[in-house]
Design an enzyme around this catalytic site. Structure first.
Site, PDB file in Angstrom:
ATOM      1  N   GLU A  67     -65.189 -21.534 -87.153  1.00 59.60           N
ATOM      2  CA  GLU A  67     -65.024 -22.190 -88.061  1.00 59.60           C
ATOM      3  C   GLU A  67     -64.761 -20.775 -89.996  1.00 59.60           C
ATOM      4  O   GLU A  67     -64.036 -20.821 -90.246  1.00 59.60           O
ATOM      5  CB  GLU A  67     -65.900 -22.928 -88.991  1.00 59.60           C
ATOM      6  CG  GLU A  67     -65.024 -24.684 -87.820  1.00 59.60           C
ATOM      7  CD  GLU A  67     -66.015 -24.700 -86.441  1.00 59.60           C
ATOM      8  OE1 GLU A  67     -66.583 -23.807 -86.571  1.00 59.60           O
ATOM      9  OE2 GLU A  67     -65.891 -25.912 -86.011  1.00 59.60           O
ATOM     10  N   ALA A  95     -60.588 -28.583 -84.483  1.00 58.58           N
ATOM     11  CA  ALA A  95     -59.854 -29.623 -85.037  1.00 58.58           C
ATOM     12  C   ALA A  95     -58.621 -29.279 -85.155  1.00 58.58           C
ATOM     13  O   ALA A  95     -58.080 -28.264 -85.863  1.00 58.58           O
ATOM     14  CB  ALA A  95     -60.457 -29.944 -86.672  1.00 58.58           C
ATOM     15  N   GLY A 124     -64.313 -28.365 -83.684  1.00 57.22           N
ATOM     16  CA  GLY A 124     -64.559 -29.448 -83.267  1.00 57.22           C
ATOM     17  C   GLY A 124     -63.914 -29.841 -81.882  1.00 57.22           C
ATOM     18  O   GLY A 124     -64.563 -30.847 -81.378  1.00 57.22           O
ATOM     19  N   GLU A 159     -67.502 -29.110 -80.229  1.00 57.59           N
ATOM     20  CA  GLU A 159     -68.601 -30.367 -81.369  1.00 57.59           C
ATOM     21  C   GLU A 159     -68.349 -31.844 -79.958  1.00 57.59           C
ATOM     22  O   GLU A 159     -69.136 -32.222 -80.318  1.00 57.59           O
ATOM     23  CB  GLU A 159     -68.165 -30.920 -82.548  1.00 57.59           C
ATOM     24  CG  GLU A 159     -68.329 -29.288 -83.792  1.00 57.59           C
ATOM     25  CD  GLU A 159     -67.926 -29.462 -85.045  1.00 57.59           C
ATOM     26  OE1 GLU A 159     -66.924 -29.354 -85.062  1.00 57.59           O
ATOM     27  OE2 GLU A 159     -68.758 -29.401 -85.475  1.00 57.59           O
TER      28      GLU A 159
END
Ligand code: CO8
Length: 258
Positions: free
Chosen positions: A132, A65, A109, A112
């Site tokens: 993260e 992200a 992300g 993911e």
């Protein structure tokens, strides 16, 4: 339709969706996630498209992200916007198969997103990770749940707690990816797999996707019962008659998606 953060091409009934923010290693920001959700919804409705390949660049599928976009937000912003939730969940509603073709970084992300696809083909340069923890946060679009189901608790804990990356060989060994290919062959290999899927009965293809995904949502007993009933139900399709007749007549089946 033109996109700022994606390149979308359709060839031989297969859509190739390329994440395209090279300046940020394809970091997933709100604009990219919104465009991806809209593009996938359109492709799912498009009768010309029978399978989708999602890829990035040689250097990065997606490096997570967008940290710069998130860095100034507070809890109330994230909660009120329900940051990424609606757009990422759109991907899960696509009924056509989505193959993730991963080269380079698939982090946070990005990892993911790849795991939300139906299967992952990666190149020898792929690096998967859930780093993260290094930012003082945790995965937010399914990483702790999906990685654990795909590679087991021990490896998942290791990845999430240390933030280390997993290379292509380890990803294949642990069942995260279905195959590893040279970097130069990645998109061709994924497109060939997608073309093969596109040539099958789309009734059966959708059923396979739905039934395999069911295994993550239910008990073994219920999942097997669901599979059996769906198997029975396919005997109401024309493509079942055609597929079995073609086998007996030693010819290629002509599926009509009926
Ligand atoms: N966000 C924003 N920008 C990024 C990101 C990112 N995730 N990753 C890389 N970039 C940018 C860099 O800032 C740099 O930009 P600039 O040139 O303007 O400084 C450019 O991309 C190139 O990156 P690097 O110079 O760092 O390239 P390197 O080859 O040296 O390093 C790495 C590559 C190792 C991938 C490094 O860039 C890195 O560590 N990136 C961050 C990886 C990361 O921590 N990802 C997890 C992010 S958090 C997350 O994904 C949470 C998901 C859940 C959200 C859902 C909410 C509900």
């Amino acid at each position: 339709m033109a996109w700022d953060t994606l390149i979308v091409e359709v060839e031989d009934n297969v859509a190739l969706v390329r994440l395209n923010r090279p300046e940020a290693l394809n970091a997933l920001n709100s604009q990219l996630m919104s465009e991806l959700a809209r593009a996938l919804t359109e492709l799912d409705r498009d009768d010309q498209v029978r399978c989708i390949v999602l890829t990035g660049s040689d250097k990065a599928f997606a490096a997570g992200a967008d940290i710069k976009e998130m860095s100034t937000k507070g809890f109330v912003d994230m909660f009120t916007e329900d940051f990424f939730t609606a757009d990422s969940e759109t991907l899960l509603r696509v009924r056509k198969p989505i193959i993730a073709a991963v080269s380079g970084y698939a982090l946070g992300g990005g990892c993911e997103l790849a795991m939300m696809c139906d299967f992952i083909i990666c190149s020898e340069s792929a690096k998967f990770g859930q780093p993260e923890i290094n930012l003082g946060v945790v995965a937010g679009i399914g990483g702790t749940q999906r990685l654990t189901r795909f590679v087991g608790k021990s490896k998942s804990m290791d990845m999430h707690l240390t933030g280390r990356f997993m290379d292509a060989a380890e990803a294949e060994r642990s069942g995260l990816v279905s195959r590893v290919v040279p970097v130069a062959d990645l998109v061709k290999e994924a497109m060939d797999a997608a073309r093969k899927i596109a040539s099958k009965s789309q009734v059966a293809v959708k059923v396979v996707k739905e039934t395999v995904n069911r295994s993550y949502e239910t008990t073994l007993r219920e999942g097997v019962l669901y599979e059996r009933r769906i198997f029975h139900a396919l005997f109401a399709s024309e493509d079942q008659k055609e597929g079995m007749a073609a086998f007996s007549e030693k010819r290629q089946p002509q599926f009509r998606d009926r």
